[in-house]
Design an enzyme around this catalytic site. Structure first.
Site, PDB file in Angstrom:
ATOM      1  N   LEU A  18      -2.396   2.514   2.582  1.00  0.00           N
ATOM      2  CA  LEU A  18      -1.924   3.834   3.015  1.00  0.00           C
ATOM      3  C   LEU A  18      -0.679   3.745   3.895  1.00  0.00           C
ATOM      4  O   LEU A  18      -0.538   2.826   4.699  1.00  0.00           O
ATOM      5  CB  LEU A  18      -3.041   4.549   3.791  1.00  0.00           C
TER       6      LEU A  18
ATOM      7  N   HIS B 103       0.694   9.115   2.533  1.00  0.00           N
ATOM      8  CA  HIS B 103      -0.726   9.407   2.307  1.00  0.00           C
ATOM      9  C   HIS B 103      -1.313  10.178   3.499  1.00  0.00           C
ATOM     10  O   HIS B 103      -2.100  11.107   3.328  1.00  0.00           O
ATOM     11  CB  HIS B 103      -1.531   8.110   2.167  1.00  0.00           C
TER      12      HIS B 103
ATOM     13  N   GLN C  51      -4.498   2.624 -15.380  1.00  0.00           N
ATOM     14  CA  GLN C  51      -3.131   3.167 -15.330  1.00  0.00           C
ATOM     15  C   GLN C  51      -2.080   2.068 -15.242  1.00  0.00           C
ATOM     16  O   GLN C  51      -0.894   2.355 -15.119  1.00  0.00           O
ATOM     17  CB  GLN C  51      -2.983   4.196 -14.207  1.00  0.00           C
TER      18      GLN C  51
ATOM     19  N   GLY D 283       0.771  13.999  -3.866  1.00  0.00           N
ATOM     20  CA  GLY D 283       2.132  13.964  -3.341  1.00  0.00           C
ATOM     21  C   GLY D 283       3.175  14.342  -4.390  1.00  0.00           C
ATOM     22  O   GLY D 283       3.048  14.011  -5.572  1.00  0.00           O
TER      23      GLY D 283
ATOM     24  N   SER E 266       3.653   2.524  -1.421  1.00  0.00           N
ATOM     25  CA  SER E 266       2.950   1.250  -1.173  1.00  0.00           C
ATOM     26  C   SER E 266       3.757   0.101  -1.761  1.00  0.00           C
ATOM     27  O   SER E 266       3.716  -1.024  -1.265  1.00  0.00           O
ATOM     28  CB  SER E 266       1.559   1.281  -1.812  1.00  0.00           C
TER      29      SER E 266
END
Ligand code: PAF
Length: 281
Positions: free
Chosen positions: A33, A37, A61, A147, A186
């Protein structure tokens, strides 16, 4: 703060919260995070009594050869940060709990993924839509926050929620940037100090487009060309795409004569970064 790993336990917790009249806000994450986030978690706190943050690095994914194995992880630190931002529950399932033996069900959209990131990552949105559907069925939120940095993902989730009649309100949270303009991600942790500096070309290119539009430039090709010049000034920056598109349909626009979104994906060294902005004439 509760830490729950079993989907069944999470579902029972959600059922009890709902039975007690508590509103569940949900922020799905893959962990590691950062302030981006945390701003989504704070937004969740404005809408829910229970604020559930999932931490799950979703294998479906990632395509073979992408960074699934090296994706940064820091579970304990994430829990502290999430709690500090107001999360009441962390849901962190094991991979086998979401994708057990014989797993074979996927959620795929027919149009939105065939643009932007979906062209170079053809299985990405199928993985995202699948895991988010599963998480919605487990966490049972009233509200979920995503986001705007992953703008195409936000559109995919909104479409999926509408198409599949999920009774969940989707809220988009603004992009949070480092002081020098780099959008928080990240994956920024992969950048060497030199790459970190060169990565600023993404936000600089977007800022320049914003200024050009404010000054009356409306041709999408001119805006894209100017952005391309800023980025290609760095020999280790490789453009995946720079696009200007309708913020709802994601269809490319030729002229910015109303609100439009500009998005780009650029590889700096081996790290693929994305960013976007709203262009307002
Ligand atoms: O944006 C992310 O971190 C992921 O794509 C999400 C939504 C948590 C699904 O794995």
């Amino acid at each position: 703060m509760n830490i729950i790993s079993s989907p069944k336990d999470m579902q029972s917790f959600a059922d009890q919260a709902r039975a007690g009249g508590r509103v569940i806000a949900f922020i799905p994450t893959m962990g590691y995070l950062h302030d981006g986030h945390l701003s989504l978690i704070r937004e969740g706190c404005r809408h829910g009594d229970e604020v559930v943050v999932s931490i799950f690095v979703n294998p479906t994914q990632f395509a073979p050869g992408e960074d699934l194995a090296s994706y940064p992880r820091a579970f304990e630190r994430d829990c502290l940060l999430a709690e500090g931002a107001g999360a009441t529950t962390i849901f962190s399932p094991a991979e086998r709990d979401l994708y057990g033996d014989g797993y074979q069900t996927f959620v795929a959209l027919e149009k939105l993924p065939f643009h932007l990131c979906g062209l170079s990552r053809p299985t990405f949105f199928r993985g995202v839509a699948t895991v988010v559907s599963k998480l919605f069925n487990i966490v049972k939120p009233h509200v979920a926050v995503f986001g705007e940095k992953d703008y195409q993902q936000l559109l995919v989730i909104r479409r999926m929620v509408s198409d599949l009649n999920f009774d969940i309100r989707i809220i988009g949270g603004p992009i949070i940037r480092e002081a020098d303009g780099l959008a928080m991600s990240s994956r920024n942790s992969y950048l060497t100090p030199g790459e970190r500096q060169r990565a600023l070309c993404l936000s600089k290119a977007l800022k320049q487009a914003e200024a050009m539009v404010r000054d009356g430039v409306s041709g999408a090709a001119d805006l894209i060309d100017a952005a391309r010049k800023i980025i290609t000034a760095h020999p280790d920056a490789v453009i995946d795409y720079i696009e200007i598109f309708d913020p709802e349909t994601i269809e490319a626009v030729q002229t910015v004569d109303g609100p439009a979104r500009m998005a780009l994906a650029v590889k700096i060294g081996t790290t693929r970064l994305i960013d976007n902005t709203l262009l307002l004439p």
